[in-house]
Enzyme design. Structure first.
Site, short mmCIF file in Angstrom:
data_model
loop_
_atom_site.label_atom_id
_atom_site.label_comp_id
_atom_site.label_asym_id
_atom_site.label_seq_id
_atom_site.Cartn_x
_atom_site.Cartn_y
_atom_site.Cartn_z
N SER A 290 0.85 -1.19 0.00
CA SER A 290 0.00 0.00 0.00
C SER A 290 0.88 1.24 0.00
O SER A 290 2.08 1.17 0.31
CB SER A 290 -0.90 0.02 1.24
N ASP A 291 0.31 2.37 -0.34
CA ASP A 291 1.01 3.62 -0.11
C ASP A 291 0.83 3.98 1.36
O ASP A 291 0.06 3.35 2.09
CB ASP A 291 0.51 4.72 -1.03
N TRP A 292 1.51 5.02 1.80
CA TRP A 292 1.56 5.38 3.22
C TRP A 292 0.15 5.53 3.81
O TRP A 292 -0.56 6.47 3.48
CB TRP A 292 2.35 6.68 3.38
#
Length: 749
Positions: A290-292
């Site tokens: 995932s992104d942050w």
């Protein structure tokens, strides 16, 4: 005795070879080792592998609380952490790896970092590198970055960003390859190969990440993290090709989803993208991160009702590793034990992560990236700085050069103006966390080193005051006190070089702009200096296309310099003096005004393309439809002539040939670009599409015949159902030095 020794050697070989052969046959494969390890893992250990945490300082997310830091420390002591990011350097990485190896199963940690355009040695921003159209140099840039990052214990980079974008208001255009899916695909493959090398288990290679999957670059209004709403034709023909090429041609081992929604669905929870398309149709066997905190952000999107629901939906959709939102760590165990989440989905995620760790060779030598001598030797080495210089030279685009204003002539007295000319930070670009502060070579320093006759005047500061947040730029809107000195310097010079544009932190993530002129009072400074001395060369440092309409109408020479990295000043000086003949071509269209955005060369024709004698056609009443400079455009200090364009169909392949001649007095490089147009199809096709290019070098008066081949894969397209089709019909071909190429021919396929 010699005969006896020889006989013994033969006898020993006869014994050893079969044993070796049997061992080779019975040694477990990586896949078998993955399955064996997976079968031994507890549910808690599996959850640890799919959870990623930042180090004890955060880069792209919110600052951690003391409670969060304490929890990270406890997790490290438990030894079940699967991945960390932003932990850099042998001294910092080694103790964390030791914690992991002392755990029950001793599974090593994979360490990630945003190695976006350099590590310690900074290279031009990716958009600038895309302007080089030099795939070998781009691959070398990524190779050097990987070597340096690996020397500091990194095994994984969150790059390349391959989002196609047609909107320069979006700050992250600086991080990608521009507006075109073909150029973007070729650059994606080059950068992945540079990062991952030929052998991922070598100690100087790192895992690459294709991001952001998918559509992030089409954010509405160019505003970061915003909604994306596109049709399937755009999704499959424009957005997805660089991802597909990165997976199928370069074997990228990880993919990152994103912050955005796509047609109403957060991409972190999009099962079609991640499970059906990426892992299914494309056969991707690496893992998705995932992104942050994007999994938790699905709550804000209105898609998940709470963190537990977010964890469930992200894992079911195929997001294998959760970066910094803690929803997997806090809820996956309970979800599996309650029977809400099928443990097979968790096992699949863990299996993918372990596979990449085995491919890196971490289980065989978990400390191979931790060599203090290599760390000291490789960072900022002379060879790496030389590679940065060459990449920077090739990234510069000459936009205008009336009356051969450039290059600078011997003996000319120069007024060098602009705060960015002395800036040693902005040229490093946005993603420069690992670079030393004030380490870029400024234009002032490079002019001095070249022995040029010049006077420097700041003119106007760009940044003032203390920012409310780290890495924020507060722009000077009122201070013009340096104008008189700059004007006087211009008046007394033979030629003016004025360096204007954006601070290096005014483009990038979270840095969208609604206006694209020069920030602050820089435009006023330009006009005042030009009035004092019209022999003015404008050098633009920026992370995106800016609106340069006034400058194009007045200033005789304009150089697009982007943010060029460590050797910025030297590269610019080499171009301005003619030591290097500029060869860059624009990877994005430059608009005349913000109102034209989105503007891109491969648009559809519409039913009323015009121009017509009345108002009822597709146009503005207060602005031209044409861009200021088109995609693929860039000048040289020499000129090139195109002729003898031919297209011949040989079986299923169309062979296209063209002659290119250097008609000027200097040797130079040219990017020969081939575009097609499908005249009539089951889906409306763009007026032009880039299908191939070649960067060549020619001496004065020399010519070369180039041959390109177009196959079915080049002439087809994805229809509204997402199916790839190749349809018979008539095609036009255009070949030249930009997307505005006029030399054309046609063929029937």
């Amino acid at each position: 005795m010699a005969v006896l020794r020889f006989s013994i050697a033969i006898f020993i070989s006869a014994l050893v070879l079969p044993v070796t052969s049997v061992m080779a046959q019975t040694a477990p494969s990586d896949e078998e080792r993955v399955e064996d390890l997976l079968s031994q893992m507890t549910l808690k250990e599996k959850v640890g592998q799919v959870s990623q945490f930042t180090g004890f300082w955060d880069v792209t997310g919110p600052a951690p609380t003391d409670e969060t830091q304490a929890r990270k420390a406890e997790l490290l002591k438990s030894g079940i952490i699967g991945s960390m990011l932003n932990v850099v350097g042998v001294e910092e990485v080694r103790p964390i790896q030791e914690y992991a190896l002392n755990s029950r199963l001793g599974i090593p940690v994979i360490f990630g970092l945003d190695v976006v355009h350099g590590h310690k040695t900074m290279f031009p921003i990716p958009l600038a590198e895309a302007a080089s159209w030099d795939l070998d140099m781009i691959e070398q840039s990524a190779r050097v970055s990987a070597i340096e990052a690996a020397a500091q214990g990194q095994t994984w980079t969150f790059a390349p960003m391959v989002d196609i974008s047609r909107d320069p208001r979006w700050g992250r255009v600086m991080e990608g390859a521009g507006e075109d899916p073909y150029l973007g695909s070729r650059i994606a493959v080059a950068r992945i190969r540079g990062f991952q090398g030929d052998d991922l288990s070598a100690p100087d290679t790192i895992v690459a990440t294709l991001k952001h999957f998918a559509g992030y670059g089409f954010a509405e209004s160019g505003k970061d993290y915003n909604t994306v709403d596109v049709g399937t034709v755009t999704l499959h023909n424009v957005i997805l090709p660089p991802f597909k090429a990165g997976v199928e041609e370069a074997d990228a081992r990880t993919v990152m989803n994103g912050f955005n929604t796509l047609n109403g669905l957060p991409v972190t929870g999009d099962g079609y993208l991640q499970r059906e398309l990426l892992k299914g149709e494309w056969g991707f066997d690496g893992f998705v991160v995932s992104d942050w905190a994007s999994a938790r952000e699905m709550i804000d999107h209105g898609y998940a009702k709470d963190p537990e629901d977010a964890a469930l939906k992200a894992m079911e959709a195929g997001s294998d590793m959760d970066m910094e939102s803690y929803v997997y760590l806090d809820h996956l165990e309970d979800l599996v034990e309650a029977g809400t989440l099928d443990v097979a989905l968790l096992d699949d995620a863990v299996r993918r992560i372990l596979r990449v760790k085995f491919e890196l060779g971490l289980f065989d030598d978990p400390y191979k990236y931790l060599d203090a001598d290599r760390e000291a030797e490789l960072l900022l080495s002379p060879a790496h700085r030389e590679a940065s210089l060459k990449m920077a030279e090739r990234s510069i685009v000459l936009l205008k050069n009336d009356d051969d204003t450039l290059p600078i002539r011997k003996g000319e007295k120069i007024a060098l103006i602009g705060t960015l000319a002395a800036d040693k930070d902005s040229p490093l670009g946005n993603w420069r966390a690992m670079a030393d502060d004030h380490s870029a070579v400024s234009v002032v320093e490079a002019f001095e080193a070249a022995g040029l006759d010049f006077v420097y005047a700041e003119g106007a500061v760009l940044e003032i005051g203390d920012a409310a947040f780290p890495n924020e730029v507060v722009v000077n809107l009122t201070d013009r006190s340096g104008f008189p000195e700059a004007v006087e310097a211009a008046r007394n010079a033979d030629k003016v070089i004025i360096v204007l544009g954006e601070d290096g932190l005014q483009s990038g993530e979270g840095r969208s702009r609604s206006e694209l002129g020069f920030p602050g009072v820089q435009q006023e400074l330009l006009e005042a200096v030009y009035e004092a001395n019209p022999e003015t060369v404008l050098v633009v440092m920026s992370g995106r296309p800016l609106v340069l309409t006034w400058a194009e109408a007045h200033v005789p020479a304009i150089v697009q310099a982007w943010h060029l990295g460590q050797e910025s000043g030297h590269a610019l000086t080499n171009v301005l003096t003619g030591a290097y003949n500029p060869s860059g071509k624009l990877p994005m269209t430059f608009p005349r005004s913000v109102g034209q955005i989105p503007i891109y060369y491969s648009h559809l024709n519409t039913g009323r393309p015009g121009p017509l004698t009345d108002v009822f056609w597709s146009h503005y009443i207060d602005e031209s439809n044409a861009p200021l400079w088109p995609f693929g455009y860039g000048l040289s200090y020499t000129t090139f002539e195109y002729s003898n364009l031919r297209a011949r169909k040989r079986g299923d392949v169309v062979e296209v040939s063209v002659r290119v001649k250097n008609t000027g007095s200097r040797a130079g490089e040219e990017v020969v670009q081939l575009y097609i147009r499908d005249i009539a199809a089951s889906v409306s096709r763009p007026v032009r599409e880039l299908k191939d290019f070649s960067k060549i070098e020619l001496a004065p008066g020399k010519r070369m015949t180039l041959t390109f081949e177009l196959g079915a894969e080049d002439l087809g397209f994805y229809n509204a159902n997402g199916s790839y089709v190749v349809e018979p019909g008539d095609f036009e071909i255009f070949v030249g030095g930009s997307s505005d190429a006029t030399l054309s021919t046609s063929f029937e396929y």
